[in-house]
Design an enzyme around this catalytic site. Structure first.
Site, PDB file in Angstrom:
ATOM      1  N   GLU A   1     -21.333   4.452 -21.728  1.00  0.00           N
ATOM      2  CA  GLU A   1     -20.323   3.831 -21.234  1.00  0.00           C
ATOM      3  C   GLU A   1     -20.720   2.134 -21.498  1.00  0.00           C
ATOM      4  O   GLU A   1     -20.137   1.174 -22.226  1.00  0.00           O
ATOM      5  CB  GLU A   1     -19.910   4.133 -20.908  1.00  0.00           C
ATOM      6  CG  GLU A   1     -18.330   3.211 -20.243  1.00  0.00           C
ATOM      7  CD  GLU A   1     -17.277   3.801 -18.646  1.00  0.00           C
ATOM      8  OE1 GLU A   1     -16.398   4.858 -19.609  1.00  0.00           O
ATOM      9  OE2 GLU A   1     -17.513   3.749 -17.650  1.00  0.00           O
TER      10      GLU A   1
ATOM     11  N   GLU B   1     -21.244   1.479 -25.654  1.00  0.00           N
ATOM     12  CA  GLU B   1     -20.564   0.468 -25.528  1.00  0.00           C
ATOM     13  C   GLU B   1     -20.352  -0.195 -25.126  1.00  0.00           C
ATOM     14  O   GLU B   1     -19.239  -1.015 -26.201  1.00  0.00           O
ATOM     15  CB  GLU B   1     -19.461   2.212 -25.495  1.00  0.00           C
ATOM     16  CG  GLU B   1     -18.004   1.580 -25.821  1.00  0.00           C
ATOM     17  CD  GLU B   1     -16.317   2.880 -25.213  1.00  0.00           C
ATOM     18  OE1 GLU B   1     -16.872   3.155 -24.347  1.00  0.00           O
ATOM     19  OE2 GLU B   1     -15.815   2.006 -25.465  1.00  0.00           O
TER      20      GLU B   1
ATOM     21  N   CYS C   1     -13.015   7.555 -16.903  1.00  0.00           N
ATOM     22  CA  CYS C   1     -13.705   8.312 -16.195  1.00  0.00           C
ATOM     23  C   CYS C   1     -13.006   9.919 -15.361  1.00  0.00           C
ATOM     24  O   CYS C   1     -12.378  10.231 -15.026  1.00  0.00           O
ATOM     25  CB  CYS C   1     -14.986   8.181 -15.188  1.00  0.00           C
ATOM     26  SG  CYS C   1     -16.044   6.702 -15.748  1.00  0.00           S
TER      27      CYS C   1
ATOM     28  N   SER D   1     -12.383   3.128 -22.524  1.00  0.00           N
ATOM     29  CA  SER D   1     -13.768   3.011 -23.040  1.00  0.00           C
ATOM     30  C   SER D   1     -13.311   4.478 -23.701  1.00  0.00           C
ATOM     31  O   SER D   1     -12.784   5.580 -23.338  1.00  0.00           O
ATOM     32  CB  SER D   1     -14.837   3.006 -22.629  1.00  0.00           C
ATOM     33  OG  SER D   1     -16.034   4.786 -22.466  1.00  0.00           O
TER      34      SER D   1
ATOM     35  N   LYS E   1      -8.103  16.734 -13.602  1.00  0.00           N
ATOM     36  CA  LYS E   1      -8.738  16.900 -14.818  1.00  0.00           C
ATOM     37  C   LYS E   1      -8.342  18.648 -14.842  1.00  0.00           C
ATOM     38  O   LYS E   1      -8.801  19.034 -16.166  1.00  0.00           O
ATOM     39  CB  LYS E   1     -10.525  17.210 -13.803  1.00  0.00           C
ATOM     40  CG  LYS E   1     -10.708  16.051 -13.513  1.00  0.00           C
ATOM     41  CD  LYS E   1     -12.802  15.568 -13.314  1.00  0.00           C
ATOM     42  CE  LYS E   1     -12.578  13.847 -13.723  1.00  0.00           C
ATOM     43  NZ  LYS E   1     -12.740  13.392 -12.754  1.00  0.00           N
TER      44      LYS E   1
ATOM     45  N   GLU F   1      -6.712  17.031 -17.613  1.00  0.00           N
ATOM     46  CA  GLU F   1      -7.846  17.070 -18.860  1.00  0.00           C
ATOM     47  C   GLU F   1      -8.285  18.325 -19.879  1.00  0.00           C
ATOM     48  O   GLU F   1      -8.154  18.117 -21.195  1.00  0.00           O
ATOM     49  CB  GLU F   1      -8.700  16.235 -17.823  1.00  0.00           C
ATOM     50  CG  GLU F   1      -9.876  15.243 -19.158  1.00  0.00           C
ATOM     51  CD  GLU F   1     -10.888  15.050 -17.925  1.00  0.00           C
ATOM     52  OE1 GLU F   1     -10.937  14.990 -17.203  1.00  0.00           O
ATOM     53  OE2 GLU F   1     -11.060  13.344 -19.343  1.00  0.00           O
TER      54      GLU F   1
ATOM     55  N   GLU G   1      -7.921  17.600 -27.389  1.00  0.00           N
ATOM     56  CA  GLU G   1      -9.167  16.975 -28.027  1.00  0.00           C
ATOM     57  C   GLU G   1     -10.508  17.095 -27.205  1.00  0.00           C
ATOM     58  O   GLU G   1     -11.340  17.011 -28.567  1.00  0.00           O
ATOM     59  CB  GLU G   1      -9.111  15.586 -28.402  1.00  0.00           C
ATOM     60  CG  GLU G   1      -8.747  14.648 -27.104  1.00  0.00           C
ATOM     61  CD  GLU G   1      -7.535  14.789 -26.614  1.00  0.00           C
ATOM     62  OE1 GLU G   1      -6.348  15.234 -27.657  1.00  0.00           O
ATOM     63  OE2 GLU G   1      -6.764  13.904 -26.356  1.00  0.00           O
TER      64      GLU G   1
ATOM     65  N   CYS H   1     -12.812   9.122  -6.256  1.00  0.00           N
ATOM     66  CA  CYS H   1     -12.396  10.657  -6.241  1.00  0.00           C
ATOM     67  C   CYS H   1     -12.433  10.672  -4.861  1.00  0.00           C
ATOM     68  O   CYS H   1     -11.953  12.154  -4.411  1.00  0.00           O
ATOM     69  CB  CYS H   1     -13.529  10.802  -7.209  1.00  0.00           C
ATOM     70  SG  CYS H   1     -13.580  11.058  -8.813  1.00  0.00           S
TER      71      CYS H   1
END
Ligand SMILES: Cc1cc2nc3c(=O)[nH]c(=O)nc-3n(C[C@H](O)[C@H](O)[C@H](O)COP(=O)(O)O)c2cc1C
Ligand code: SF4
Ligand code: SF4
Ligand code: SF4
Ligand code: SF4
Ligand code: FES
Lengths: 385, 596
Positions: B284, B287, B310, B330, B369, B372, B377, B526
């Site tokens: 990241e 990036e 994230c 990102s 998550k 996710e 993908e 988190c």
């Protein structure tokens, strides 16, 4: 025994409302409010809060904006007097709102109109337009708008009403804070019943003394009643307060009246043996106007059942005692009727209704015990057998 | 602000409290605990369950103590006969509406309603059971959340959470009276609505009406399947919270005990998501520097500010509500999802396992998550990259079920490789942590020097304020970064989606000149995740956050680019950040979604 109920014509009679307003505008707000306090006028929407005090509280708040709301939700089963007032004397209601606005320092007013009364919109809008023009001449800055109700009974409760006006779900708020300090859009707001506003206007015209002469110590003046049920003469009547139910039944009964439901579904059921000693008013049985007469052909079980079905559906559902309590009372009397629960289960239900009265969040849940206990106490046999 | 004192008596004991204090809080000050259900320290007042009612002298009604401010001269009884009767009735009423099959229930032993029912000994059901068989259906459409209306007590905590804290409003109160319930837009299944899967509502639900989709049994099945090689990865924020499941103070650092417990549960390898957190920083950070170079040197029209990716709750929120800015997000996968494909390629090769036989389990503070991991993908390895995601709470359950005496365990260390981490990876758990870790690395890459903050602690990005901003001046850069000389790197941080909304609206209005923005769906980041132990509130979040920073300071290596396993990974496998392999395994793309 003297048994004439005095019929009064304060609400529907024609008056020069602009003259009343223009004279009032020459007096101070405090003077006007004091007159309303002095008259002993109490809210006609059901709760009976002293109107002058309410105005005083709203007046004393500092705020950049305040509101007057005319509560025309009229959802109480058996009540239809506000519709009649708005049809017959809309300009008096508008003038009452303007008077309230002047007294508390509000420049905006709303009529919260029951959804079913939308047919009144064209005539009301016309009256408002005319009134706005008239106000210009009086140089009073006050604008009235109409807000169409959502159709839920609970939206007649003043804080749910304001939530609904704000585009939210019509759920009553916690009190305090009260609307006079934190009302519509968080601003000081005076919510008044249609009829209350007209009486306030009439007190400004006639002075408090004349109003005070009528009625009793706790219930001054007159009141518009919606009379329905088993009666040869249903309709709207403005009567002096303080009569007994015996007098009332003499006048309106069909000769076989066994009970009168005073104050609509959320009011009290009075049985024949209590007619004599029951005064209609705040010292006895208060009413927002609904008087339903029942004769001996009626099943009190069915009546209570209907009321409970109404409340089970019309509770906003947010608080436990009311949401679940209503269901339990309804299922409970059905179970007793069918013999699934023993008659003494009614006592458990009455204890539960006591909890609903003291622990519910708003007036809806708090008043379900009124019809419940009064019908069970008076007509226990009819419920069981 | 208001410092007027109000005098009152609670259970005959005089007390003087600040004006505006509720009766509930005043009673707490005197060590009287009034029971509550709809009240939650994180949320605005509701006053709807009514279990907190008290008796007030001179008042015929019983006011709700959570919703009523004190007033001068008030006399309150918190446990009078009247109060007890009312409270008992109310709890009993809730139970008649409730599918109380406690022994089968996920919340058994952790349930506020059950606790209250025990406290008031509501055994003999006086009233009529109102739950109907047809109501006993659970919505399991979402891979993250289970919604069982037959367990709902209509306290509206979830609605207030989803609306005020998260600005999502996936849940709302619908219907009225006996029909009143908590539902979604047009009563659609949870997976078909705007829900971000953040799980904040689950964390606040007092009953089992909202719970995580649990995969405990699937994970035990995998562990006991001799053909499967089961590796577990643990997120940064779990290690300062899992202790709470065993009665320890929030923020207690129990990393070593957790590793030990995981081994005893039978996982074949115990690895660390912190490792991929460090890797995220490499990807990241690169990036970001690339985007800056393209904007400043090549004059390209690149999407800036760059937004962190994230937090899968945040990602879904953006896909629904700000999909016109998806180019700013990102392309890095979250650390969990970087871990999965590496485990099934690089790692599988190292330990000589067939990835088809591998099961990757992750322990997360997060329910989003779970969703996710199910995204189509997320199959960079050719397999489902992460097989099962468990919350911190579920791990607690597993440890309880396996009879492991957590508190007495000796500390153990993560396995190698994919077990090495740095302080930078750990602070990913806190709001501002990704930003801090990124700055520690990016600044050093560009200037060759450490960030100019004492002890590497970048204070301006820390703390619980909803939106934070900071600016770092970049000076004396290395020659290859000359285009950044003198640049003020402007960053912002938001946590909790209502704050994310505030920040995004400013970006959309063109009223923000940030380069880099960190957004976490959950308040506090988190450590306050939807999968964390219950209760979670401001006090608990602060303690967990402090635990995370302590853990960081206790680490020998505190900068992601110094993680030796990360260096080794680049040398032998990935070759360079944003390289070809990274692209295939560590980066992803997004899907615009509708609001309704
Ligand atoms: C469930 C419920 C329904 C109510 N409906 C009405 C109504 O339809 N009209 C009304 O004037 N007041 C209604 N009220 C009373 C209002 O809350 C409020 O007290 C009243 O509008 C104040 O006006 P007043 O002081 O002039 O009576 C209702 C109250 C409750 C609890
Ligand atoms: S008493 Fe009934 S109507 Fe009033 S807030 Fe409670 S549930 Fe709603
Ligand atoms: S939600 Fe609580 S009370 Fe309800 S079944 Fe589960 S454990 Fe029991
Ligand atoms: S998971 Fe988050 S977004 Fe979804 S309903 Fe719950 S609070 Fe709302
Ligand atoms: S789902 Fe949970 S938090 Fe939401 S209203 Fe029901 S019981 Fe309360
Ligand atoms: S906790 Fe006070 S009303 Fe629910």
């Amino acid at each position: 025994m003297e048994n004439k109920i005095k019929k009064v014509d304060l609400i529907f009679g024609k008056v020069d409302y602009l003259d009343i307003l223009s004279k009032s505008l020459k007096r101070t707000r405090d003077e006007l409010i004091l007159d309303v306090i002095d008259s002993g006028l109490r809210g006609r929407g059901g709760a009976g809060f002293p109107t002058g005090l309410k105005w005083k509280f709203a007046k004393n708040e500092e705020a950049d904006q305040k509101y007057v709301i005319c509560n025309a939700d009229e959802g109480e089963p058996g009540t239809f007097k506000d519709r009649e007032i708005l049809t017959e004397a809309p300009e008096k209601v508008l003038a009452g709102m303007a008077l309230c606005g002047y007294c508390i320092g509000a420049t905006e007013g709303y009529i919260y109109l029951r959804g079913e009364y939308n047919f009144l919109l064209p005539s009301l809008n016309k009256a408002i337009e005319k009134f706005h023009n008239e106000l210009k001449k009086l140089k009073l800055d006050f604008t009235i708008r109409i807000c169409s109700g959502s159709g839920a009974y609970v939206c007649g409760e003043e804080t749910a009403l304001m939530e609904s006006m704000e585009g939210k779900r019509g759920e009553p708020r916690n009190k305090p804070p009260f609307p006079t300090s934190f009302g519509y859009l968080g601003k000081p707001t005076s919510v008044n019943n249609v009829e209350t506003l007209v009486f306030a206007l009439m007190i400004a015209q006639e002075g408090p003394a004349k109003f005070k002469e009528m009625g009793t110590f706790d219930s001054r003046g007159s009141k518009v009643f919606s009379v329905s049920g088993d009666t040869p003469s249903p309709g709207i009547y403005e009567l002096e307060l303080g009569m007994t139910l015996e007098q009332f039944v003499e006048e309106f009964g069909d000769g076989d009246t066994k009970a009168v439901q005073v104050g609509g579904a959320s009011g009290f059921c009075v049985s024949r043996k209590e007619f004599k000693n029951t005064v209609i008013g705040f010292e006895g049985i208060p009413t927002g106007g609904s008087m339903m007469l029942f004769n001996s052909s009626r099943s009190m079980f069915n009546i209570l059942n209907d009321y409970l079905e109404f409340f089970e559906e019309e509770s906003c559902g947010q608080c436990t005692p009311c949401r679940v309590g209503c269901q339990q009372l309804l299922k409970g009397i059905e179970a007793v009727k069918k013999g699934i629960k023993p008659p003494k289960y009614l006592e458990e239900l009455q204890k539960l209704s006591d909890t609903m009265r003291i622990a519910s969040k708003c007036g809806l849940g708090q008043s379900v015990p009124n019809p419940f206990n009064s019908i069970i106490n008076n007509f226990r046999e009819e419920i069981i057998y | 602000m208001s410092k007027y004192k109000v005098n009152l008596k609670i259970n005959n004991i005089p007390i003087s409290v600040d004006e505006g204090t509720t009766i509930l809080d005043a009673a707490r000050q005197l060590n009287f605990k009034i029971p509550t259900l709809c009240h939650h320290d994180d949320l605005c007042v509701a006053g709807n369950c009514r279990v907190c009612v008290v008796e007030q002298k001179g008042n015929r009604a019983l006011p709700a103590s959570c919703a009523t401010p004190v007033s001068e001269g008030m006399e309150i009884q918190t446990n009078s006969l009247k109060v007890r009767q009312a409270r008992k009735h109310i709890v009993e009423l809730l139970l008649t509406e409730h599918n109380a099959d406690c022994t089968k229930c996920f919340k058994n032993g952790f349930c506020e309603l059950q606790e209250m029912s025990n406290a008031y000994r509501i055994g003999d059901h006086v009233f009529i059971d109102l739950v109907m068989e047809k109501d006993k259906v659970t919505d399991i459409s979402s891979p993250s959340i289970e919604k069982d209306d037959s367990k709902c007590i209509r306290c509206q905590r979830c609605v207030r959470t989803c609306t005020s804290m998260q600005y999502v409003s996936a849940l709302a109160v619908t219907h009225k009276g006996n029909d009143m319930r908590i539902s979604t837009f047009l009563d659609k299944p949870m997976n078909d609505v705007v829900c971000t899967n953040c799980g904040q509502c689950i964390n606040r639900c007092p009953t089992a009406a909202l719970t995580e989709r649990s995969y405990i049994d699937e994970v035990f099945d995998a562990i006991y399947d001799p053909k499967k090689f089961v590796v577990v990865e643990t997120a940064p924020a779990t290690r300062v919270a899992i202790g709470e499941e065993f009665g320890m103070e929030p923020g207690t650092r129990v990393t070593g005990k957790m590793v030990s417990a995981l081994r005893r549960l039978g996982f074949d390898k115990v690895l660390d998501t912190d490792f991929t957190a460090d890797l995220t920083i490499m990807e990241e950070g690169t990036e970001l520097l690339t985007r800056l170079k393209e904007a400043l040197v090549d004059g390209k029209d690149v999407a800036l500010p760059m937004l962190t990716s994230c937090s899968p709750g945040w990602i879904k929120f953006q896909e629904h509500l700000y999909h016109d800015l998806l180019d700013n997000l990102s392309t890095c996968k979250s650390p969990q999802q970087m871990f999965g494909p590496l485990a099934k390629t690089y790692y599988a090769e190292k330990v000589n396992k067939n990835p088809a036989d591998m099961v990757v389990v992750s322990i997360m503070p997060c329910t989003a998550k779970k969703f996710e991991a199910e995204r189509p993908e997320m199959r960079g390895s050719g397999y489902k990259d992460v097989d099962y995601v468990l919350t911190t709470r579920e791990l607690g359950r597993m440890i309880h079920q396996a009879g492991i005496d957590f508190e007495k365990l000796e500390d153990e260390k993560y396995d190698s490789i994919l077990g090495e981490s740095t302080g930078a990876g750990i602070i990913f758990g806190n709001t501002g942590g990704v930003m801090e870790a990124a700055l520690r690395t990016a600044y050093e890459i560009v200037t060759g020097r450490e960030v100019p903050f004492t002890n590497l602690s970048i204070r301006p990005v820390r703390g619980m304020e909803g939106v934070k901003e900071a600016s770092v001046k970049i000076k004396d850069v290395k020659p290859e970064w000359s285009f950044l000389e003198g640049v003020d790197l402007n960053v912002a941080i938001a946590h909790g989606l209502v704050n994310a909304k505030t920040l995004m609206d400013r970006i959309k209005a063109g009223d923000a000149n940030y380069h880099f923005i960190e957004i976490m769906a959950c308040p506090g980041g988190c450590i306050g995740g939807g999968g964390q132990p219950i209760p979670t509130n401001m006090e608990v979040r602060k303690k967990r956050a402090a635990g995370v920073y302590e853990e960081d300071e206790a680490m020998v290596i505190r900068k992601s680019h110094e993680n030796p396993e990360v260096t080794e990974l680049y040398e032998s496998f990935l070759h360079e950040p944003l390289g070809h392999k990274s692209h295939d395994l560590l980066h992803t793309h997004y899907t615009p979604r509708k609001r309704h």
